[in-house]
Design a protein around this motif. Sequence first.
Motif, PDB file in Angstrom:
ATOM      1  N   GLY A 172       0.849  -1.192   0.000  1.00  0.00           N
ATOM      2  CA  GLY A 172       0.000   0.000   0.000  1.00  0.00           C
ATOM      3  C   GLY A 172       0.878   1.234   0.000  1.00  0.00           C
ATOM      4  N   THR A 173       0.248   2.345  -0.246  1.00  0.00           N
ATOM      5  CA  THR A 173       1.018   3.590  -0.184  1.00  0.00           C
ATOM      6  C   THR A 173       1.390   3.880   1.267  1.00  0.00           C
ATOM      7  N   PHE A 174       0.471   3.554   2.174  1.00  0.00           N
ATOM      8  CA  PHE A 174       0.713   3.727   3.614  1.00  0.00           C
ATOM      9  C   PHE A 174       1.193   5.152   3.921  1.00  0.00           C
ATOM     10  N   ASP A 175       0.385   6.113   3.492  1.00  0.00           N
ATOM     11  CA  ASP A 175       0.753   7.539   3.594  1.00  0.00           C
ATOM     12  C   ASP A 175      -0.291   8.315   4.380  1.00  0.00           C
ATOM     13  N   PRO A 176      -0.464   8.048   5.690  1.00  0.00           N
ATOM     14  CA  PRO A 176       0.260   7.104   6.542  1.00  0.00           C
ATOM     15  C   PRO A 176      -0.510   5.776   6.704  1.00  0.00           C
ATOM     16  N   ILE A 177       0.188   4.780   7.287  1.00  0.00           N
ATOM     17  CA  ILE A 177      -0.465   3.534   7.696  1.00  0.00           C
ATOM     18  C   ILE A 177      -1.432   3.849   8.841  1.00  0.00           C
ATOM     19  N   HIS A 178      -2.570   3.133   8.886  1.00  0.00           N
ATOM     20  CA  HIS A 178      -3.585   3.418   9.916  1.00  0.00           C
ATOM     21  C   HIS A 178      -4.263   2.113  10.342  1.00  0.00           C
ATOM     22  N   TYR A 179      -5.186   2.233  11.320  1.00  0.00           N
ATOM     23  CA  TYR A 179      -5.837   1.018  11.836  1.00  0.00           C
ATOM     24  C   TYR A 179      -6.745   0.351  10.797  1.00  0.00           C
ATOM     25  N   GLY A 180      -7.189   1.092   9.784  1.00  0.00           N
ATOM     26  CA  GLY A 180      -7.973   0.477   8.701  1.00  0.00           C
ATOM     27  C   GLY A 180      -7.144  -0.492   7.886  1.00  0.00           C
ATOM     28  N   HIS A 181      -5.815  -0.328   7.885  1.00  0.00           N
ATOM     29  CA  HIS A 181      -4.916  -1.323   7.277  1.00  0.00           C
ATOM     30  C   HIS A 181      -4.599  -2.432   8.274  1.00  0.00           C
ATOM     31  N   LEU A 182      -4.309  -2.023   9.515  1.00  0.00           N
ATOM     32  CA  LEU A 182      -3.699  -2.950  10.467  1.00  0.00           C
ATOM     33  C   LEU A 182      -4.680  -3.968  11.036  1.00  0.00           C
ATOM     34  N   ARG A 183      -5.889  -3.528  11.354  1.00  0.00           N
ATOM     35  CA  ARG A 183      -6.839  -4.470  11.965  1.00  0.00           C
ATOM     36  C   ARG A 183      -7.245  -5.577  10.979  1.00  0.00           C
ATOM     37  N   PRO A 184      -7.673  -5.261   9.740  1.00  0.00           N
ATOM     38  CA  PRO A 184      -7.983  -6.348   8.799  1.00  0.00           C
ATOM     39  C   PRO A 184      -6.765  -7.242   8.549  1.00  0.00           C
ATOM     40  N   ALA A 185      -5.578  -6.647   8.482  1.00  0.00           N
ATOM     41  CA  ALA A 185      -4.371  -7.454   8.239  1.00  0.00           C
ATOM     42  C   ALA A 185      -4.155  -8.440   9.384  1.00  0.00           C
ATOM     43  N   LEU A 186      -4.391  -8.000  10.624  1.00  0.00           N
ATOM     44  CA  LEU A 186      -4.224  -8.899  11.773  1.00  0.00           C
ATOM     45  C   LEU A 186      -5.268 -10.020  11.741  1.00  0.00           C
ATOM     46  N   GLU A 187      -6.494  -9.675  11.367  1.00  0.00           N
ATOM     47  CA  GLU A 187      -7.543 -10.712  11.313  1.00  0.00           C
ATOM     48  C   GLU A 187      -7.172 -11.781  10.284  1.00  0.00           C
ATOM     49  N   VAL A 188      -6.673 -11.362   9.125  1.00  0.00           N
ATOM     50  CA  VAL A 188      -6.265 -12.319   8.090  1.00  0.00           C
ATOM     51  C   VAL A 188      -5.034 -13.110   8.546  1.00  0.00           C
ATOM     52  N   PHE A 189      -4.093 -12.431   9.159  1.00  0.00           N
ATOM     53  CA  PHE A 189      -2.889 -13.077   9.685  1.00  0.00           C
ATOM     54  C   PHE A 189      -3.265 -14.243  10.600  1.00  0.00           C
ATOM     55  N   GLU A 190      -4.242 -13.985  11.495  1.00  0.00           N
ATOM     56  CA  GLU A 190      -4.631 -15.027  12.458  1.00  0.00           C
ATOM     57  C   GLU A 190      -5.447 -16.137  11.800  1.00  0.00           C
ATOM     58  N   ILE A 191      -6.395 -15.784  10.953  1.00  0.00           N
ATOM     59  CA  ILE A 191      -7.277 -16.804  10.380  1.00  0.00           C
ATOM     60  C   ILE A 191      -6.502 -17.723   9.424  1.00  0.00           C
ATOM     61  N   LEU A 192      -5.502 -17.172   8.743  1.00  0.00           N
ATOM     62  CA  LEU A 192      -4.704 -18.001   7.822  1.00  0.00           C
ATOM     63  C   LEU A 192      -3.561 -18.710   8.544  1.00  0.00           C
ATOM     64  N   GLY A 193      -3.282 -18.296   9.764  1.00  0.00           N
ATOM     65  CA  GLY A 193      -2.141 -18.866  10.473  1.00  0.00           C
ATOM     66  C   GLY A 193      -0.831 -18.557   9.771  1.00  0.00           C
TER      67      GLY A 193
END
Length: 220
Positions: A7-28
């Motif tokens: 992503g551009t991450f200009d800036p990175i925010h919780y709208g990026h981080l929370r979904p990413a964490l949910e996917v990180f956990e569900i996919l292991g």
Amino acid sequence: MIGLFGGTFDPIHYGHLRPALEVFEILGLDELRLIPLREAVHREPPQTTPADRLAMVEAAVADQPGFVADPRELQRHGGSYTYDTLTSFRAEFGIERPLCLLLGEDAFRGFLSWRRSSEILTLAHLVVMARPIPGPRLNPALAALYTARRAMDPAALATRPAGRIYRHPVTQLAISSTAIRALVAAGRSPRYLVPDPVIAIIERKGLYRASEHPPRRLTA
Ligand code: ATP
């Protein structure tokens, strides 16, 4: 499995981080690489330097095990193309390791217009961070691709290195980098939208500030 989230991450925010964490956990996932893009194709250039955006991603993920800021796109010249990025990850991880490319629902809707889109699926799975309530129907070509490639279960992604499409509903946070830049430019606080260590960088470096608003603390 390795997850890749650009992503551009200009800036990175919780709208990026929370979904990413949910996917990180569900996919292991073993690891999630967050990849700031140098200049995204089809959009305005970022307002901040590559170094500042990388520093903000590093600060955002410093206390999250498994999340890694990946600078490779910032070291490349010219536009960021996903196919090239994935080729670079294949060189690092080899041909066997499953790679999961995370993308938002809106990005997925444009997937067939991406450069070398069919080859992208030879390099990685797609993991669509979906809205809980489905949006408008996919266009027929994308719907056909999705039907042919769909994985019903995240475990199916671990059995091969690439080629499946898995859609996972994630918490929707109506946060955008554009809105955060506008808040800061107006002299208002982005607190609770952006991790505090990222706000500290925005503040210290005076990022996104409009010249008519003098420096002031954005956090308490
Ligand atoms: P901008 O407002 O500058 O366009 P952005 O907030 O959309 O930025 P990007 O860095 O362009 O952030 O987004 C990277 C990826 O994150 C994209 O795939 C995008 O779909 C996804 N994304 C961005 N914001 C959200 C959000 N609030 N919820 C879910 N996904 C998001």
